[in-house]
Design an enzyme around this catalytic site. Structure first.
Site, PDB file in Angstrom:
ATOM      1  N   CYS A  27       0.866  -1.176   0.000  1.00 35.70           N
ATOM      2  CA  CYS A  27       0.000   0.000   0.000  1.00 35.70           C
ATOM      3  C   CYS A  27       0.902   1.225   0.000  1.00 35.70           C
ATOM      4  O   CYS A  27       2.120   1.094  -0.130  1.00 35.70           O
ATOM      5  CB  CYS A  27      -0.990  -0.011   1.174  1.00 35.70           C
ATOM      6  SG  CYS A  27      -0.312   0.281   2.806  1.00 35.70           S
ATOM      7  N   HIS A  49      15.201 -13.013  12.130  1.00 34.13           N
ATOM      8  CA  HIS A  49      14.909 -12.871  13.553  1.00 34.13           C
ATOM      9  C   HIS A  49      13.441 -12.997  13.916  1.00 34.13           C
ATOM     10  O   HIS A  49      13.114 -13.356  15.053  1.00 34.13           O
ATOM     11  CB  HIS A  49      15.427 -11.532  14.069  1.00 34.13           C
ATOM     12  CG  HIS A  49      16.921 -11.430  14.046  1.00 34.13           C
ATOM     13  ND1 HIS A  49      17.586 -10.325  14.500  1.00 34.13           N
ATOM     14  CD2 HIS A  49      17.881 -12.302  13.613  1.00 34.13           C
ATOM     15  CE1 HIS A  49      18.898 -10.511  14.362  1.00 34.13           C
ATOM     16  NE2 HIS A  49      19.099 -11.700  13.805  1.00 34.13           N
TER      17      HIS A  49
END
Length: 140
Positions: A63, A96
């Site tokens: 977006c 991570h």
């Protein structure tokens, strides 16, 4: 790799470019299909559901700022959507956080950079270990 992709009107052009860039993968385009004004949740929810249900390996949502689609995607319990505007963030999101949806801010990054970010996101593996313990604590 199976990839679900979706965007609102602000991300339409970038979605089209990334779909072409990723043509060697199995892609499902969840829309939008034009630059006419639409509501980002109408695309974020179907992509998120498809990734959450393991119909697709990863997702890409786009977006204008990346915020609306990320907020919406992260309402899904099995989704870890990360807004990435450079390759280092894309790498860390995968390594991570085991992010499974890449959120791109179409109004802030050029197509070439978005392609590089996407490539890193798709090719970086989760490190597990101490990060798995943290990821396990994300869902409510």
């Amino acid at each position: 790799m199976k990839i679900a992709i979706g965007a609102d009107h602000a991300g339409f052009e970038l979605k089209e470019a990334l779909t072409e860039f990723l043509k060697e993968h199995e892609i499902r385009d969840f829309g939008t299909y034009s630059s006419g004004s639409v509501d980002y949740p109408d695309f974020a929810h179907p992509v998120s559901s498809a990734v959450e249900n393991k119909e697709f390996d990863l997702g890409i949502l786009i977006c204008g700022s990346g915020n609306g689609i990320a907020i919406t995607a992260n309402k899904h319990q099995g989704i870890r959507a990360a807004i990435c505007w450079n390759t280092e963030l894309a790498s860390l999101a995968r390594k991570h956080n085991n992010a499974n949806i890449l959120c791109l801010p179409a109004r802030f990054i050029p197509i070439k950079e978005a392609q590089e970010i996407t490539e890193i996101f798709l090719t970086t593996d989760f490190e597990g270990g101490r990060h798995q313990t943290r990821v396990n604590k994300i869902s409510c």
